[in-house]
Each structure stands twice: as C-alpha cells, then as structure tokens.
Design a protein around this motif. Structure first.
Motif, PDB file in Angstrom:
ATOM      1  N   TYR A  80      12.756  -4.905  24.911  1.00  0.00           N
ATOM      2  CA  TYR A  80      14.060  -5.344  25.401  1.00  0.00           C
ATOM      3  C   TYR A  80      14.975  -4.134  25.617  1.00  0.00           C
ATOM      4  N   GLN A  81      16.024  -4.344  26.400  1.00  0.00           N
ATOM      5  CA  GLN A  81      17.075  -3.356  26.585  1.00  0.00           C
ATOM      6  C   GLN A  81      18.393  -3.987  26.125  1.00  0.00           C
ATOM      7  N   LEU A 122      14.206  -4.668  18.466  1.00  0.00           N
ATOM      8  CA  LEU A 122      14.195  -5.357  19.754  1.00  0.00           C
ATOM      9  C   LEU A 122      13.857  -4.395  20.891  1.00  0.00           C
ATOM     10  N   ASN A 181      12.922 -12.564  30.039  1.00  0.00           N
ATOM     11  CA  ASN A 181      11.898 -11.937  29.217  1.00  0.00           C
ATOM     12  C   ASN A 181      12.128 -10.448  29.130  1.00  0.00           C
ATOM     13  N   PRO A 182      11.569  -9.782  28.081  1.00  0.00           N
ATOM     14  CA  PRO A 182      11.711  -8.328  27.998  1.00  0.00           C
ATOM     15  C   PRO A 182      11.056  -7.643  29.182  1.00  0.00           C
ATOM     16  N   ASP A 241      19.827  -6.893  27.858  1.00  0.00           N
ATOM     17  CA  ASP A 241      19.145  -8.194  27.807  1.00  0.00           C
ATOM     18  C   ASP A 241      19.831  -9.179  26.868  1.00  0.00           C
ATOM     19  N   TRP A 242      20.758  -8.704  26.029  1.00  0.00           N
ATOM     20  CA  TRP A 242      21.392  -9.626  25.092  1.00  0.00           C
ATOM     21  C   TRP A 242      22.912  -9.512  25.112  1.00  0.00           C
ATOM     22  N   PHE A 261      19.934 -14.292  24.477  1.00  0.00           N
ATOM     23  CA  PHE A 261      19.063 -13.573  25.395  1.00  0.00           C
ATOM     24  C   PHE A 261      18.912 -14.378  26.683  1.00  0.00           C
ATOM     25  N   ARG A 284       2.931  -8.394  24.867  1.00  0.00           N
ATOM     26  CA  ARG A 284       4.136  -7.665  25.248  1.00  0.00           C
ATOM     27  C   ARG A 284       3.802  -6.240  25.680  1.00  0.00           C
TER      28      ARG A 284
END
Length: 209
Positions: free
Chosen positions: A179-180, A174, A207-208, A183-184, A204, A45
């Motif tokens: 992630y932002q 997260l 991908n991040p 994103d969710w 979600f 990541r």
C-alpha cells in the motif's frame, strides 16, 4: 516493477507446473527477468515469494519466484484466479521424496496429499526455512533467495500512545504489504443514521498497488 522496487514478502506461496509439455519447456528456458501469468489466489500480494513445483514425471521444486502483480480474477482465462510472477531463481532440484522425508514438511497436509490440488497453498516461516535448508544442503548460496520476515522478533520502539503504534508499526507494515499512504484516509467521518457520525481509524479504497 524492478526487483528492488518490490515490497518485502509477507507470505510464501506454492504453485504447480506440469512436468512435461509447454510448462516444462518454459521452465527449461527461463532467464532472470522472465515473467508470466499463472494460476494463483486473490490473496497473493506484490513482493510475495512463490515456490514453483514441477509435477510428475519431474516431481521436484524447480525455482523460486516473486509476485510482481497482486492476484486478480480473469473471467476469460482458463484459470479464473491469476497472478503475475517474475524474477525466477532456478534452484537445485528438491525431489518430492526429500520433502516428504523432512521432519517438518512431512507433517504438512498438502505433502501428505502428494501435492494434489495444492496450487495456491502457503508455506509458513518454519516450512519455508526448511525448504531453504534443503536447497542449502545442495551447495546453493541461499543468500540470493528471498526470505520471510521473522515472526515474533522483539520490537524496540518508544510507544507512548495509539498514534505512535500507527506511525511506527501499523503504517510501515501496510507499506511493506504494497500500500501507499495515498491508499488510506485516517479518521474519515461516516454518517450512521440521521445524525450519528463514526470515525474509523483507517478507510481504504481499492487494492494495494
């Protein structure tokens, strides 16, 4: 992304380069903003730490990098799983003999196997700190190197309900993973069967970044 814009690292990964030829020439001519694609793992990541090991005839840890784009599969590449790494810091050479004689690191299976097919392996917090210790003993200022977050550090938060846990622990974690908030989606209604609806806490997509 700029170094300061990378998320905090969540893992330390181990990758291997050839100790001669193009790999060796590339490593010998690095600069602070060098970047490259390398064989990796999908689980890598953005922001993670990468330990670059140069194999025989060098057989030593060469540098510490950061993941600047998360792992991905490239069907046209020689190595299917790729990762983009950058911002290398060349460290004093840590020979395999020093690693294999370390009381913590010598217990690691990939060390016992002499780093055969070890690219994409992970180092725990304790193991990575041992690497930092070996580097420090060479007189290198390890404050310039990235560190992993301490596991088990006491969390002093006023948590009254489940939403407090989400806001104060889960969502910051997260974001650190890359992630932002966009994103969710929370409490997204999912229809199951004819009339039943379920509401997952988080959904979600993708991908991040």
């Amino acid at each position: 992304p700029a170094l300061e814009d990378l998320p905090n690292p969540s893992r330390a990964w181990f990758i291997i380069s050839f100790g001669k030829g193009e790999d060796a020439e590339f490593l010998d001519n690095l600069h602070s903003d060098s970047s490259t694609l390398w064989q990796g793992k999908l689980e890598m990541r953005k922001g993670d730490i990468v330990i670059m090991y140069s194999q025989s005839p060098r057989s030593y840890i060469h540098s510490i990098w950061r993941v600047i784009d998360s792992g991905f599969n490239d069907p046209y590449a020689y190595f299917y799983s790729q990762v983009k790494i950058g911002y290398p810091i060349v460290v004093p050479t840590i020979k395999f003999s020093e690693i294999s004689n370390n009381k913590v690191l010598k217990q690691k299976p990939i060390v016992k196997g002499k780093f055969q097919a070890a690219t994409g392996s992970t180092f725990s917090l304790e193991e990575y700190n041992e690497i930092l210790g070996l580097i420090k003993r060479k007189g290198f200022d390890i404050s310039t190197l990235p560190t992993l977050p301490s596991i088990g550090k006491a969390i002093d938060l006023d948590l009254k309900n489940e939403r407090d846990v989400e806001i104060k622990i889960l969502e910051p974690f997260l974001i650190k993973l890359g992630y932002q908030e966009s994103d969710w989606v929370r409490q997204f209604p999912v229809r199951m069967g004819v009339s039943q609806r379920n509401y997952p806490d988080y959904v979600f997509g993708g991908n991040p970044k």
